[in-house]
Design an enzyme around this catalytic site. Structure first.
Site, PDB file in Angstrom:
ATOM      1  N   MET A  93       9.407   5.979  -2.410  1.00  0.00           N
ATOM      2  CA  MET A  93      10.139   5.418  -1.275  1.00  0.00           C
ATOM      3  C   MET A  93      11.165   6.383  -0.681  1.00  0.00           C
ATOM      4  O   MET A  93      12.271   5.974  -0.326  1.00  0.00           O
ATOM      5  CB  MET A  93      10.828   4.103  -1.710  1.00  0.00           C
ATOM      6  N   ARG A  94      10.792   7.643  -0.536  1.00  0.00           N
ATOM      7  CA  ARG A  94      11.669   8.617   0.116  1.00  0.00           C
ATOM      8  C   ARG A  94      10.887   9.326   1.208  1.00  0.00           C
ATOM      9  O   ARG A  94       9.707   9.658   1.025  1.00  0.00           O
ATOM     10  CB  ARG A  94      12.142   9.703  -0.870  1.00  0.00           C
ATOM     11  N   HIS A 112      -1.098   3.694   1.820  1.00  0.00           N
ATOM     12  CA  HIS A 112      -0.291   2.847   2.695  1.00  0.00           C
ATOM     13  C   HIS A 112      -0.961   1.477   2.802  1.00  0.00           C
ATOM     14  O   HIS A 112      -2.177   1.396   2.995  1.00  0.00           O
ATOM     15  CB  HIS A 112      -0.162   3.493   4.085  1.00  0.00           C
TER      16      HIS A 112
HETATM   17  C1  GRF Z   1       1.832  -0.151  -2.578  1.00  0.00           C
HETATM   18  O1  GRF Z   1       1.591  -1.308  -1.823  1.00  0.00           O
HETATM   19  C2  GRF Z   1       1.585   1.085  -1.766  1.00  0.00           C
HETATM   20  O2  GRF Z   1       0.558   0.926  -0.839  1.00  0.00           O
HETATM   21  C3  GRF Z   1       2.889   1.293  -1.047  1.00  0.00           C
HETATM   22  O3  GRF Z   1       3.871   0.928  -1.984  1.00  0.00           O
HETATM   23  C4  GRF Z   1       3.315   0.005  -2.915  1.00  0.00           C
HETATM   24  C5  GRF Z   1       3.511   0.600  -4.275  1.00  0.00           C
HETATM   25  O4  GRF Z   1       3.088  -0.264  -5.295  1.00  0.00           O
HETATM   26  N1  GRF Z   1       3.003   2.651  -0.576  1.00  0.00           N
HETATM   27  P1  GRF Z   1       2.920   0.283  -6.768  1.00  0.00           P
HETATM   28  O5  GRF Z   1       4.255   0.887  -7.179  1.00  0.00           O
HETATM   29  O6  GRF Z   1       1.828   1.293  -6.772  1.00  0.00           O
HETATM   30  O7  GRF Z   1       2.583  -0.922  -7.589  1.00  0.00           O
END
Ligand code: GRF
Length: 203
Positions: A93-94, A112
């Site tokens: 998340m960066r 995504h």
């Molecule tokens: C997933 O839905 C992915 O597509 C998005 O963030 C979420 C991460 O989930 N980029 P996880 O940590 O893999 O369970």
């Protein structure tokens, strides 16, 4: 014996996509192996998953760095020290700097939770429901400096059902994510991806 490409995975949270990749790489015939998992969040559940699978982990807290460039340089150094060849973003998340994405161009994947180019950014499931689309899904693509952009390797679609909430829809999409990510990593690791004019051709 076939060479297995060395993969580094960047995570921030629960790591269910990391788990799907760990499971795929547990097969010695899979063309990639995970050598390092890096989290920017201490204590992220994803780190536990990696440890259970016997994979090296690192926590690089973004808050310990003065700016994005310094944080990305630390990521880059750790990946290179582990001889990583392919980077997978799995719920990381960066935002990454253009310098970092250029350094890993053609060798970095992201997953995504939408059928790109629809619904870039956050809250994709809620936005899909509000838009009234009948199909939604997930995309694995090569990372370019623009957010949720870049050549598409694999997409999986699911129906949007009457009465879906963001949570029920997310769960349906997540099952597909866990199929899509190992498929895409396999394609890239096997050298079957060529990019022409921002489109990925799969051999
Ligand atoms: C997933 O839905 C992915 O597509 C998005 O963030 C979420 C991460 O989930 N980029 P996880 O940590 O893999 O369970």
């Amino acid at each position: 014996m076939r060479v297995r490409r060395k993969v580094g995975i960047l995570v921030s949270g629960r790591g269910s996509n990391l788990q799907a990749l760990l499971d795929a790489c547990a097969d010695p015939a899979f063309p990639a192996e995970i050598v390092l998992v890096i989290s920017n969040v201490a204590g992220a559940y994803a780190l536990e998953r990696a440890e259970k699978a016997g994979v090296a982990t690192l926590t690089i807290p973004h808050k310990s760095y003065p700016d994005r460039a310094a944080f990305d340089a630390a990521l880059d150094a750790a990946l290179r020290a582990a001889a990583v060849e392919i980077v997978c973003l799995a719920g990381f998340m960066r935002l990454l700097t253009p310098e970092f994405t250029r350094a890993w161009a053609g060798r970095m994947l992201n997953i995504h939770p939408s059928l790109l180019p629809s619904f870039k950014g956050l809250h994709t499931h809620q936005r899909a429901i509000e838009a009234g689309v009948k199909l939604h899904g997930c995309t694995v693509h090569l990372v370019t400096p623009d957010l949720d952009d870049g050549p598409i390797l694999v997409q999986k679609a699911v129906p949007v059902l009457l009465g879906d909430t963001p949570d029920t829809l997310a769960a349906r999409v997540l099952e597909q994510e866990h199929q899509a990510y190992p498929e895409a990593l396999r394609l890239l690791a096997e050298g079957r991806v060529t990019v022409t004019a921002n489109r990925a051709e799969i051999a």
